[in-house]
Write a protein that holds these residues in place. Sequence first.
Motif, PDB file in Angstrom:
ATOM      1  N   HIS A   1     -25.889 -20.055  -8.654  1.00 15.24           N
ATOM      2  CA  HIS A   1     -25.486 -21.424  -8.361  1.00 15.24           C
ATOM      3  C   HIS A   1     -26.715 -22.315  -8.446  1.00 15.24           C
ATOM      4  CE1 HIS A   1     -26.658 -19.905  -4.345  1.00 15.24           C
ATOM      5  NE2 HIS A   1     -27.028 -21.146  -4.097  1.00 15.24           N
ATOM      6  N   TYR A   2     -26.464 -23.588  -8.718  1.00 19.57           N
ATOM      7  CA  TYR A   2     -27.528 -24.578  -8.742  1.00 19.57           C
ATOM      8  C   TYR A   2     -27.687 -25.141  -7.341  1.00 19.57           C
ATOM      9  CZ  TYR A   2     -26.860 -24.225 -13.743  1.00 19.57           C
ATOM     10  OH  TYR A   2     -26.745 -23.734 -15.017  1.00 19.57           O
TER      11      TYR A   2
ATOM     12  N   ARG B   1     -26.636 -33.475  -9.452  1.00 19.54           N
ATOM     13  CA  ARG B   1     -25.581 -33.441 -10.475  1.00 19.54           C
ATOM     14  C   ARG B   1     -24.441 -32.604  -9.904  1.00 19.54           C
ATOM     15  NH1 ARG B   1     -29.467 -31.207 -14.933  1.00 19.54           N
ATOM     16  NH2 ARG B   1     -31.150 -32.660 -14.599  1.00 19.54           N
ATOM     17  N   GLU B   2     -23.355 -33.263  -9.605  1.00 21.67           N
ATOM     18  CA  GLU B   2     -22.214 -32.532  -9.073  1.00 21.67           C
ATOM     19  C   GLU B   2     -21.528 -31.772 -10.197  1.00 21.67           C
ATOM     20  OE1 GLU B   2     -19.624 -34.743  -6.536  1.00 21.67           O
ATOM     21  OE2 GLU B   2     -21.277 -35.916  -5.731  1.00 21.67           O
ATOM     22  N   GLY B   3     -20.938 -30.661  -9.840  1.00 23.73           N
ATOM     23  CA  GLY B   3     -20.208 -29.886 -10.827  1.00 23.73           C
ATOM     24  C   GLY B   3     -19.990 -28.478 -10.328  1.00 23.73           C
ATOM     25  N   ASN B   4     -19.323 -27.697 -11.141  1.00 26.83           N
ATOM     26  CA  ASN B   4     -19.072 -26.313 -10.787  1.00 26.83           C
ATOM     27  C   ASN B   4     -20.397 -25.581 -10.615  1.00 26.83           C
ATOM     28  OD1 ASN B   4     -16.339 -26.706 -10.913  1.00 26.83           O
ATOM     29  ND2 ASN B   4     -16.146 -25.944 -12.997  1.00 26.83           N
TER      30      ASN B   4
ATOM     31  N   ALA C   1     -22.616 -26.003  -8.262  1.00 27.92           N
ATOM     32  CA  ALA C   1     -23.689 -26.783  -7.641  1.00 27.92           C
ATOM     33  C   ALA C   1     -23.516 -26.790  -6.123  1.00 27.92           C
ATOM     34  CB  ALA C   1     -23.689 -28.214  -8.154  1.00 27.92           C
TER      35      ALA C   1
END
Length: 168
Positions: free
Chosen positions: A28-29, A128-131, A133
């Motif tokens: 994950h980020y 940066r939002e997203g899968n 993160a």
Amino acid sequence: FGPPDLCYLIKETKGGIISPKEHVGYFHYVFGADASSVAAVAAYINSLIQKSENDQGWMGKKTKVNVIKGTYCMYDCFTQRDIRVEVNIPGTTMSYAISGGGSMIQKINDEDWSCAYVSSMLRAFFPREGNGARILSELPTKANLKEFIRQALDINNKGYEISNIITD
């Protein structure tokens, strides 16, 4: 300011009587984790391990999965290197840097940690939002904010620049 921090965990399934153990990697980020030292990064990885061990599986049964290794990677936008922390379970924690040319640098000093920490926090201000993160409160206390400002000013006073990586 570079790519987001990356956390990579290797989990081992216990297997059963017939099925063998299996290693599976998950990543994950991360935006906003305390990356100010090897101890702080190891604590982040250990918090994930503890959460994983406490998770319930299907129908409330404990899962048969153990985290056996965690690696945290962060880009230092001042020196253009990756700083990595590897936590092996059970056992050792190791930190090192990877230069832009791909060579490993074993010794990471306080100034390296300061640059990496400030780089990581600068990215956390613009997540940066997203899968995949995970966004944390980047500076949850006044003491954290003061420490960030102190280290950022120190880096600036030493002449580090990031102007070559900021785009309009």
